[in-house]
Enzyme design. Structure first.
Site, PDB file in Angstrom:
ATOM      1  N   THR A  11      51.056  35.225  40.112  1.00  0.00           N
ATOM      2  CA  THR A  11      50.670  36.282  39.172  1.00  0.00           C
ATOM      3  C   THR A  11      49.778  37.338  39.823  1.00  0.00           C
ATOM      4  O   THR A  11      49.422  38.321  39.174  1.00  0.00           O
ATOM      5  CB  THR A  11      49.902  35.673  37.987  1.00  0.00           C
ATOM      6  OG1 THR A  11      48.832  34.875  38.528  1.00  0.00           O
ATOM      7  CG2 THR A  11      50.801  34.794  37.130  1.00  0.00           C
ATOM      8  N   ALA A  13      48.341  40.193  42.827  1.00  0.00           N
ATOM      9  CA  ALA A  13      48.873  41.450  43.361  1.00  0.00           C
ATOM     10  C   ALA A  13      49.899  41.172  44.459  1.00  0.00           C
ATOM     11  O   ALA A  13      50.960  41.804  44.509  1.00  0.00           O
ATOM     12  CB  ALA A  13      47.733  42.315  43.902  1.00  0.00           C
ATOM     13  N   ARG A  39      45.245  29.446  33.468  1.00  0.00           N
ATOM     14  CA  ARG A  39      45.195  30.649  32.629  1.00  0.00           C
ATOM     15  C   ARG A  39      46.565  31.303  32.464  1.00  0.00           C
ATOM     16  O   ARG A  39      46.823  31.968  31.477  1.00  0.00           O
ATOM     17  CB  ARG A  39      44.283  31.710  33.288  1.00  0.00           C
ATOM     18  CG  ARG A  39      42.833  31.355  33.390  1.00  0.00           C
ATOM     19  CD  ARG A  39      42.058  32.499  34.074  1.00  0.00           C
ATOM     20  NE  ARG A  39      42.348  32.634  35.506  1.00  0.00           N
ATOM     21  CZ  ARG A  39      41.702  31.968  36.477  1.00  0.00           C
ATOM     22  NH1 ARG A  39      40.725  31.150  36.167  1.00  0.00           N
ATOM     23  NH2 ARG A  39      42.023  32.125  37.750  1.00  0.00           N
ATOM     24  N   SER A  40      47.425  31.150  33.455  1.00  0.00           N
ATOM     25  CA  SER A  40      48.698  31.891  33.457  1.00  0.00           C
ATOM     26  C   SER A  40      49.898  31.063  33.024  1.00  0.00           C
ATOM     27  O   SER A  40      51.032  31.563  33.032  1.00  0.00           O
ATOM     28  CB  SER A  40      48.977  32.441  34.859  1.00  0.00           C
ATOM     29  OG  SER A  40      47.942  33.305  35.249  1.00  0.00           O
ATOM     30  N   CYS A 128      45.365  41.906  56.599  1.00  0.00           N
ATOM     31  CA  CYS A 128      46.200  43.081  56.317  1.00  0.00           C
ATOM     32  C   CYS A 128      45.819  44.299  57.153  1.00  0.00           C
ATOM     33  O   CYS A 128      46.693  45.033  57.629  1.00  0.00           O
ATOM     34  CB  CYS A 128      46.125  43.410  54.829  1.00  0.00           C
ATOM     35  SG  CYS A 128      44.431  43.452  54.201  1.00  0.00           S
ATOM     36  N   SER A 158      43.906  47.133  46.743  1.00  0.00           N
ATOM     37  CA  SER A 158      44.796  45.976  46.582  1.00  0.00           C
ATOM     38  C   SER A 158      44.382  44.783  47.426  1.00  0.00           C
ATOM     39  O   SER A 158      44.648  43.640  47.032  1.00  0.00           O
ATOM     40  CB  SER A 158      46.235  46.376  46.917  1.00  0.00           C
ATOM     41  OG  SER A 158      46.289  46.959  48.206  1.00  0.00           O
ATOM     42  N   GLY A 159      43.726  45.043  48.554  1.00  0.00           N
ATOM     43  CA  GLY A 159      43.286  43.936  49.399  1.00  0.00           C
ATOM     44  C   GLY A 159      42.298  43.028  48.693  1.00  0.00           C
ATOM     45  O   GLY A 159      42.135  41.863  49.070  1.00  0.00           O
ATOM     46  N   LYS A 213      37.361  39.645  61.494  1.00  0.00           N
ATOM     47  CA  LYS A 213      38.751  39.161  61.415  1.00  0.00           C
ATOM     48  C   LYS A 213      39.676  40.073  62.213  1.00  0.00           C
ATOM     49  O   LYS A 213      40.517  39.595  62.987  1.00  0.00           O
ATOM     50  CB  LYS A 213      39.225  39.152  59.949  1.00  0.00           C
ATOM     51  CG  LYS A 213      38.658  38.042  59.106  1.00  0.00           C
ATOM     52  CD  LYS A 213      39.150  38.211  57.663  1.00  0.00           C
ATOM     53  CE  LYS A 213      38.374  37.313  56.715  1.00  0.00           C
ATOM     54  NZ  LYS A 213      38.698  37.634  55.301  1.00  0.00           N
ATOM     55  N   ARG A 235      36.168  50.545  52.581  1.00  0.00           N
ATOM     56  CA  ARG A 235      36.993  50.524  51.374  1.00  0.00           C
ATOM     57  C   ARG A 235      37.046  51.947  50.801  1.00  0.00           C
ATOM     58  O   ARG A 235      36.002  52.569  50.604  1.00  0.00           O
ATOM     59  CB  ARG A 235      36.302  49.567  50.397  1.00  0.00           C
ATOM     60  CG  ARG A 235      37.114  49.120  49.244  1.00  0.00           C
ATOM     61  CD  ARG A 235      38.206  48.163  49.565  1.00  0.00           C
ATOM     62  NE  ARG A 235      37.848  46.764  49.657  1.00  0.00           N
ATOM     63  CZ  ARG A 235      38.728  45.809  49.936  1.00  0.00           C
ATOM     64  NH1 ARG A 235      39.997  46.090  50.172  1.00  0.00           N
ATOM     65  NH2 ARG A 235      38.345  44.556  49.998  1.00  0.00           N
ATOM     66  N   HIS A 242      46.654  50.782  53.169  1.00  0.00           N
ATOM     67  CA  HIS A 242      45.549  50.951  54.107  1.00  0.00           C
ATOM     68  C   HIS A 242      45.912  52.024  55.134  1.00  0.00           C
ATOM     69  O   HIS A 242      47.073  52.155  55.519  1.00  0.00           O
ATOM     70  CB  HIS A 242      45.311  49.666  54.919  1.00  0.00           C
ATOM     71  CG  HIS A 242      44.714  48.529  54.168  1.00  0.00           C
ATOM     72  ND1 HIS A 242      44.214  48.613  52.895  1.00  0.00           N
ATOM     73  CD2 HIS A 242      44.516  47.233  54.553  1.00  0.00           C
ATOM     74  CE1 HIS A 242      43.734  47.433  52.530  1.00  0.00           C
ATOM     75  NE2 HIS A 242      43.912  46.576  53.507  1.00  0.00           N
TER      76      HIS A 242
HETATM   77  P1  A2P Z   1      45.847  33.572  37.786  1.00  0.00           P
HETATM   78  O1  A2P Z   1      46.543  34.860  37.494  1.00  0.00           O
HETATM   79  O2  A2P Z   1      46.330  32.457  36.927  1.00  0.00           O
HETATM   80  O3  A2P Z   1      44.345  33.695  37.828  1.00  0.00           O
HETATM   81  P2  A2P Z   1      44.759  38.433  43.079  1.00  0.00           P
HETATM   82  O4  A2P Z   1      44.731  38.356  44.582  1.00  0.00           O
HETATM   83  O5  A2P Z   1      45.555  39.593  42.582  1.00  0.00           O
HETATM   84  O6  A2P Z   1      43.387  38.368  42.507  1.00  0.00           O
HETATM   85  O7  A2P Z   1      45.553  37.134  42.579  1.00  0.00           O
HETATM   86  C1  A2P Z   1      45.077  35.833  42.793  1.00  0.00           C
HETATM   87  C2  A2P Z   1      46.172  34.815  42.476  1.00  0.00           C
HETATM   88  O8  A2P Z   1      45.640  33.508  42.718  1.00  0.00           O
HETATM   89  C3  A2P Z   1      46.615  34.831  41.024  1.00  0.00           C
HETATM   90  O9  A2P Z   1      47.984  34.516  40.953  1.00  0.00           O
HETATM   91  C4  A2P Z   1      45.769  33.718  40.423  1.00  0.00           C
HETATM   92  O10 A2P Z   1      46.324  33.121  39.261  1.00  0.00           O
HETATM   93  C5  A2P Z   1      45.785  32.716  41.549  1.00  0.00           C
HETATM   94  N1  A2P Z   1      44.679  31.769  41.398  1.00  0.00           N
HETATM   95  C6  A2P Z   1      43.357  32.036  41.367  1.00  0.00           C
HETATM   96  N2  A2P Z   1      42.629  30.917  41.172  1.00  0.00           N
HETATM   97  C7  A2P Z   1      43.525  29.903  41.076  1.00  0.00           C
HETATM   98  C8  A2P Z   1      43.429  28.503  40.846  1.00  0.00           C
HETATM   99  N3  A2P Z   1      42.249  27.908  40.694  1.00  0.00           N
HETATM  100  N4  A2P Z   1      44.575  27.775  40.803  1.00  0.00           N
HETATM  101  C9  A2P Z   1      45.766  28.368  40.942  1.00  0.00           C
HETATM  102  N5  A2P Z   1      45.932  29.695  41.153  1.00  0.00           N
HETATM  103  C10 A2P Z   1      44.833  30.457  41.214  1.00  0.00           C
END
Ligand code: A2P
Length: 336
Positions: A11, A13, A39-40, A128, A158-159, A213, A235, A242
Site C-alpha cells: 500500500t 508509495a 490497518r490496510s 535511491c 517520495s523517498g 549511504k 530535500r 530526485h
Molecule cells: P500500511 O499502509 O498498512 O501502513 P510508505 O513508504 O509509503 O510510507 O509505505 C510504507 C508501507 O509499509 C505501507 O505499505 C505500509 O502499510 C507498510 N507497513 C508499515 N508498517 C508495517 C507493519 N508493521 N507491517 C506491515 N506493513 C507495514
C-alpha cells in the site's frame, strides 16, 4: 514458469509502483500476494486490471512464495526477510537493512547484475539517490576510472513515503491559503522551502545518514573501495523525482564530447542536454520515466588539469530509484 510473488508494503508509495512495474513489464506472475499492516487489511489494489485484496503481513505470509519484494522500512525487512528466506523465497529488499552486509549483493543491474548470482536469499536494492546519481557515471568509470565524485542531491518527497508526498501537497495548499501548517512527517516546513536531508547526523563526520549511504553504497556497487566521494543530500519540494549535481575526476584527462558519446547509448540513461533552448534534466520530465535524464555535461573549470566533468541528472525516485530497479533485479533472478 510463472511465480508466486509477494509485495511487502504493497500500500506504500513504492508498493503501488511494484504492482505497476510487474504488470507493465509482463513479469510472469502466477499469484500476487499483497502484504501490509493490519490497518490496510481488506483494501483493494488493482493489478493488471484485476482487484486484489491486501492481507496482513505475518510470519506465515511467505509459504509458497518464490520472490518477495520488500518496501516497508528497515525494521520490517530485518524481522521478516529472514522468515521469507527460510520459507524458500528470494527477497529483493528496498530498505537499507542489509545493503552493506557482505553476504548480500547490492545491485544496479546496468552496473553489477553479475553480483546477483552470489546471493544467499537476499538481494538489496540500493539507496535511491545513489542509484540516480551513479547509474549514468558507470560507462565513464569503465572507460576512464573515476577516482573522485562530489554529489549534491535535490531529493523528492517520495523517498520519505506516501505520507511525505501528502505533506508536501497539504503544506503547499495551506501556505497558498495563508493557513498555518504543522509538519507531521518531515521535521521542517516543506512548502517553498528546502532542507538538509531528514536523517540523523553522524557526530564524528558531520554527514547525515543519507549522505553516508550514498558514499558507502557507491563503493560497494562499483566494486571500488578506493573511490573517494563526498555527498550533500537535500530535500526539495518535488513530489517524486530526485535530481543531483555531480562533479567527478577521472584518472586520465577527459573531455565533454567523450562523456556525451559514452552516455548516448548507455542503458537506462537518456541525454537531455539542449544548451540552445536551455533544456536540461528536470524532475518534472523525469517523473514516471524509466530512464535517468542526464545533461549539463561540461568540463569542470575548477580543475584546469582537464580530468574533471560536471553534469546534472534527474530520475524517478519511485521507479529507477526503487520499484523498477527491484523488478529488474527480479527479472535477472528469473533468468538465472
Ligand atoms: P500500511 O499502509 O498498512 O501502513 P510508505 O513508504 O509509503 O510510507 O509505505 C510504507 C508501507 O509499509 C505501507 O505499505 C505500509 O502499510 C507498510 N507497513 C508499515 N508498517 C508495517 C507493519 N508493521 N507491517 C506491515 N506493513 C507495514
Amino acid at each position: 514458469r510463472p511465480l508466486t510473488v509477494a509485495i511487502v508494503g504493497a500500500t506504500g508509495a513504492v508498493g503501488v509502483e511494484f504492482l505497476r512495474c510487474l504488470a507493465e513489464r509482463r513479469f510472469p506472475v502466477k499469484e500476487l500476494r499483497l502484504l501490509a499492516s493490519a490497518r490496510s487489511v481488506g483494501r483493494e489494489l488493482s493489478f493488471d486490471g484485476k482487484a486484489l485484496v491486501v492481507q496482513e503481513l505475518t510470519e506465515k505470509s511467505f509459504e509458497g512464495v518464490d520472490i518477495a519484494l520488500f518496501s516497508a522500512g528497515g525494521g520490517i525487512s530485518k524481522r521478516y526477510a529472514p522468515i521469507a528466506v527460510a520459507a524458500g523465497a528470494i527477497v529483493v529488499d528496498n530498505s537499507s537493512a542489509f545493503r552493506m552486509d557482505p553476504d548480500v549483493p547490492l545491485v544496479i543491474p546496468e552496473i553489477n547484475a553479475g553480483a546477483i548470482a552470489g546471493h544467499k536469499g537476499i538481494v538489496a536494492n540500493p539507496n535511491c539517490a545513489a542509484i540516480i546519481a551513479i547509474t549514468p557515471l558507470w560507462p565513464i568509470h569503465q572507460h576512464n576510472r573515476i577516482r573522485r565524485m562530489t554529489i549534491a542531491t535535490y531529493q523528492a518527497a517520495s523517498g520519505a513515503g506516501a505520507a511525505a508526498m501528502d505533506e508536501l501537497a497539504d503544506s503547499t495548499r495551506a501556505y497558498l491559503d495563508g493557513r498555518a501548517f504543522q509538519p507531521k512527517v518531515l521535521p521542517h516546513p516543506y512548502a517553498f522551502n528546502l532542507f538538509s536531508h531528514n536523517t540523523a547526523i553522524d557526530p564524528e563526520t558531520g554527514y547525515n545518514d543519507e549522505e553516508t549511504k550514498v558514499m558507502r553504497e557507491t563503493r560497494k556497487i562499483y566494486g571500488d573501495p578506493d573511490l573517494r566521494l563526498s555527498a550533500t543530500c537535500v530535500r526539495v519540494p518535488v513530489l517524486r523525482a530526485h535530481a543531483a549535481a555531480v562533479t567527478f575526476e577521472c584518472e586520465r584527462p577527459i573531455g565533454e564530447a567523450r562523456v556525451r558519446a559514452l552516455l548516448a547509448n548507455a542503458p537506462g540513461v537518456r541525454l537531455v542536454d539542449d544548451r540552445e533552448r536551455n533544456v536540461f534534466p528536470m524532475p518534472r520530465d523525469a517523473s514516471h520515466q524509466d530512464d535517468i535524464l542526464v545533461g549539463r555535461i561540461r568540463q569542470d573549470l575548477g580543475d584546469p588539469s582537464g580530468h574533471s566533468i560536471s553534469l546534472f541528472v534527474a530520475g524517478d525516485q519511485l521507479l529507477k530509484g526503487a520499484a523498477l530497479n527491484a523488478v529488474q533485479i527480479a527479472e535477472h533472478l528469473l533468468a538465472a
